[in-house]
Design a protein around this motif. Sequence first.
Motif, PDB file in Angstrom:
ATOM      1  N   GLN A 179       0.822  -1.203   0.000  1.00  0.00           N
ATOM      2  CA  GLN A 179       0.000   0.000   0.000  1.00  0.00           C
ATOM      3  C   GLN A 179       0.862   1.262   0.000  1.00  0.00           C
ATOM      4  OE1 GLN A 179      -3.411   0.089  -0.363  1.00  0.00           O
ATOM      5  NE2 GLN A 179      -2.963   2.268  -0.686  1.00  0.00           N
ATOM      6  N   LEU A 180       1.959   1.231   0.752  1.00  0.00           N
ATOM      7  CA  LEU A 180       2.849   2.388   0.786  1.00  0.00           C
ATOM      8  C   LEU A 180       3.454   2.657  -0.589  1.00  0.00           C
ATOM      9  CD1 LEU A 180       4.702   1.829   4.186  1.00  0.00           C
ATOM     10  CD2 LEU A 180       3.032   3.614   3.658  1.00  0.00           C
ATOM     11  N   VAL A 181       3.908   1.605  -1.248  1.00  0.00           N
ATOM     12  CA  VAL A 181       4.483   1.765  -2.587  1.00  0.00           C
ATOM     13  C   VAL A 181       3.419   2.281  -3.552  1.00  0.00           C
ATOM     14  CG1 VAL A 181       5.505   0.545  -4.551  1.00  0.00           C
ATOM     15  CG2 VAL A 181       6.253   0.016  -2.227  1.00  0.00           C
ATOM     16  N   LYS A 182       2.207   1.767  -3.412  1.00  0.00           N
ATOM     17  CA  LYS A 182       1.100   2.231  -4.244  1.00  0.00           C
ATOM     18  C   LYS A 182       0.849   3.716  -4.023  1.00  0.00           C
ATOM     19  CE  LYS A 182      -3.715   1.130  -5.376  1.00  0.00           C
ATOM     20  NZ  LYS A 182      -4.892   0.273  -5.024  1.00  0.00           N
ATOM     21  N   ASP A 183       1.045   4.175  -2.794  1.00  0.00           N
ATOM     22  CA  ASP A 183       0.859   5.589  -2.460  1.00  0.00           C
ATOM     23  C   ASP A 183       2.134   6.410  -2.683  1.00  0.00           C
ATOM     24  OD1 ASP A 183      -1.755   5.065  -1.729  1.00  0.00           O
ATOM     25  OD2 ASP A 183      -1.272   4.786   0.399  1.00  0.00           O
ATOM     26  N   LYS A 184       3.136   5.798  -3.336  1.00  0.00           N
ATOM     27  CA  LYS A 184       4.396   6.461  -3.683  1.00  0.00           C
ATOM     28  C   LYS A 184       5.206   6.859  -2.453  1.00  0.00           C
ATOM     29  CE  LYS A 184       2.353   8.142  -7.975  1.00  0.00           C
ATOM     30  NZ  LYS A 184       1.996   9.316  -8.806  1.00  0.00           N
ATOM     31  N   ILE A 185       5.209   5.952  -1.470  1.00  0.00           N
ATOM     32  CA  ILE A 185       6.000   6.144  -0.252  1.00  0.00           C
ATOM     33  C   ILE A 185       6.988   4.991  -0.136  1.00  0.00           C
ATOM     34  CG2 ILE A 185       5.952   6.291   2.265  1.00  0.00           C
ATOM     35  CD1 ILE A 185       3.092   7.360   2.012  1.00  0.00           C
ATOM     36  N   ASN A 186       8.268   5.317   0.017  1.00  0.00           N
ATOM     37  CA  ASN A 186       9.291   4.287   0.196  1.00  0.00           C
ATOM     38  C   ASN A 186       9.386   3.927   1.673  1.00  0.00           C
ATOM     39  OD1 ASN A 186      10.183   4.250  -2.585  1.00  0.00           O
ATOM     40  ND2 ASN A 186      11.100   6.251  -2.183  1.00  0.00           N
ATOM     41  N   PRO A 187       9.112   2.680   2.045  1.00  0.00           N
ATOM     42  CA  PRO A 187       9.100   2.318   3.468  1.00  0.00           C
ATOM     43  C   PRO A 187      10.481   1.988   4.023  1.00  0.00           C
ATOM     44  CG  PRO A 187       8.480   0.428   2.147  1.00  0.00           C
ATOM     45  CD  PRO A 187       8.693   1.565   1.184  1.00  0.00           C
ATOM     46  N   ILE A 188      10.537   1.970   5.337  1.00  0.00           N
ATOM     47  CA  ILE A 188      11.671   1.413   6.066  1.00  0.00           C
ATOM     48  C   ILE A 188      11.150   0.145   6.734  1.00  0.00           C
ATOM     49  CG2 ILE A 188      13.275   1.733   7.987  1.00  0.00           C
ATOM     50  CD1 ILE A 188      13.195   4.727   7.391  1.00  0.00           C
ATOM     51  N   ARG A 189      11.830  -0.972   6.510  1.00  0.00           N
ATOM     52  CA  ARG A 189      11.325  -2.252   7.016  1.00  0.00           C
ATOM     53  C   ARG A 189      12.387  -2.953   7.864  1.00  0.00           C
ATOM     54  NH1 ARG A 189       8.335  -5.852   2.626  1.00  0.00           N
ATOM     55  NH2 ARG A 189       7.738  -6.828   4.603  1.00  0.00           N
ATOM     56  N   GLU A 190      11.892  -3.793   8.752  1.00  0.00           N
ATOM     57  CA  GLU A 190      12.778  -4.606   9.570  1.00  0.00           C
ATOM     58  C   GLU A 190      12.789  -6.031   9.039  1.00  0.00           C
ATOM     59  OE1 GLU A 190      13.513  -5.939  14.239  1.00  0.00           O
ATOM     60  OE2 GLU A 190      11.614  -5.010  13.638  1.00  0.00           O
ATOM     61  N   GLU A 247       6.896   9.958  -9.339  1.00  0.00           N
ATOM     62  CA  GLU A 247       6.488   9.900 -10.743  1.00  0.00           C
ATOM     63  C   GLU A 247       5.501   8.764 -10.970  1.00  0.00           C
ATOM     64  OE1 GLU A 247       5.649  11.161 -13.700  1.00  0.00           O
ATOM     65  OE2 GLU A 247       7.663  12.005 -13.817  1.00  0.00           O
ATOM     66  N   ASP A 248       4.603   8.938 -11.914  1.00  0.00           N
ATOM     67  CA  ASP A 248       3.631   7.905 -12.254  1.00  0.00           C
ATOM     68  C   ASP A 248       4.349   6.728 -12.910  1.00  0.00           C
ATOM     69  OD1 ASP A 248       1.542   6.373 -13.611  1.00  0.00           O
ATOM     70  OD2 ASP A 248       0.241   8.075 -13.139  1.00  0.00           O
ATOM     71  N   PRO A 249       4.063   5.487 -12.504  1.00  0.00           N
ATOM     72  CA  PRO A 249       4.743   4.311 -13.075  1.00  0.00           C
ATOM     73  C   PRO A 249       4.583   4.173 -14.584  1.00  0.00           C
ATOM     74  CG  PRO A 249       3.630   3.704 -11.054  1.00  0.00           C
ATOM     75  CD  PRO A 249       3.204   5.112 -11.371  1.00  0.00           C
ATOM     76  N   ILE A 250       3.554   4.782 -15.161  1.00  0.00           N
ATOM     77  CA  ILE A 250       3.383   4.685 -16.617  1.00  0.00           C
ATOM     78  C   ILE A 250       4.379   5.583 -17.338  1.00  0.00           C
ATOM     79  CG2 ILE A 250       0.952   4.106 -16.370  1.00  0.00           C
ATOM     80  CD1 ILE A 250       0.271   6.938 -17.294  1.00  0.00           C
ATOM     81  N   ARG A 251       5.116   6.412 -16.593  1.00  0.00           N
ATOM     82  CA  ARG A 251       6.171   7.253 -17.157  1.00  0.00           C
ATOM     83  C   ARG A 251       7.485   6.859 -16.469  1.00  0.00           C
ATOM     84  NH1 ARG A 251       4.475  13.347 -16.603  1.00  0.00           N
ATOM     85  NH2 ARG A 251       6.370  13.546 -17.865  1.00  0.00           N
ATOM     86  N   PRO A 252       8.111   5.785 -16.933  1.00  0.00           N
ATOM     87  CA  PRO A 252       9.225   5.179 -16.198  1.00  0.00           C
ATOM     88  C   PRO A 252      10.548   5.928 -16.247  1.00  0.00           C
ATOM     89  CG  PRO A 252       8.892   4.040 -18.274  1.00  0.00           C
ATOM     90  CD  PRO A 252       7.769   5.049 -18.160  1.00  0.00           C
ATOM     91  N   ASP A 253      10.686   6.957 -17.089  1.00  0.00           N
ATOM     92  CA  ASP A 253      11.983   7.611 -17.230  1.00  0.00           C
ATOM     93  C   ASP A 253      12.525   8.134 -15.900  1.00  0.00           C
ATOM     94  OD1 ASP A 253      11.988   7.071 -19.887  1.00  0.00           O
ATOM     95  OD2 ASP A 253      11.466   9.085 -20.547  1.00  0.00           O
ATOM     96  N   TRP A 254      11.668   8.725 -15.091  1.00  0.00           N
ATOM     97  CA  TRP A 254      12.096   9.305 -13.817  1.00  0.00           C
ATOM     98  C   TRP A 254      11.470   8.570 -12.635  1.00  0.00           C
ATOM     99  CZ3 TRP A 254      16.028  11.671 -15.366  1.00  0.00           C
ATOM    100  CH2 TRP A 254      16.016  12.485 -16.491  1.00  0.00           C
ATOM    101  N   LEU A 255      11.219   7.282 -12.795  1.00  0.00           N
ATOM    102  CA  LEU A 255      10.538   6.521 -11.741  1.00  0.00           C
ATOM    103  C   LEU A 255      11.434   6.259 -10.536  1.00  0.00           C
ATOM    104  CD1 LEU A 255       7.959   5.027 -10.903  1.00  0.00           C
ATOM    105  CD2 LEU A 255       8.815   3.008 -12.108  1.00  0.00           C
TER     106      LEU A 255
END
Length: 209
Positions: A69-80, A95-103
């Motif tokens: 869900q975090l990735v879907k909301d464009k948030i990079n998580p910290i995980r243990e 950036e929107d995944p459909i525009r991969p140049d700056w993803l």
Amino acid sequence: MVTAAFVAEPIYVRASCAMAGVMARTDRERGVWKAPANVALIGVEGLASIDSANNTVSPIRIDDGINYQLVKDKINPIREFRGKGFLAWGARTAEDPIRPDWLYISVRRLFNAVERDLSQALRIAAFEPNNAITWERIRSALDIYLDGLWRKGALLGSAPQEAYFVRIGQGVTMTETDIKQGKLIVKLGMAAVRPAEFIELQFTQDMVS
């Protein structure tokens, strides 16, 4: 949450501050083109959610479902992870995944770094004669710089010509009018390395008849 040796109470640090440290360390040890992910956070003892309105702190754990869900909301998580500690577990931009140049953060930061370095380097050409001799000096200098990036692993390609190009010259990047107006135009391209975000394993088993 970080515990210092000289204080009894834990110190709560925003995730953005921790990630700034991760990026600085990754830049120093590997380079700006390395995605700041799958990197351990030093000195972290736990993850917490802080409710500033009620002044409460709650421990949290990011599982696969929350991570999705975090990735879907464009948030990079910290995980243990067991045996690994706390890792930065994402390297995407907003950036929107459909525009991969700056993803990916690493690609965006690589181009930013190159633009900064080359803009500074090209200042030496200011007020030099806008002719073939100057153009060749610039092309050679940029070629050396980009070749260095390729040899360090920042660019794709099995040979330099597959990794980048530098173009400059009359009839190539500039018209006669451009030259008369004092314009010196350089075009370059890079095949940036993207992080291996998805690892797929394929197994086959030969059945003995």
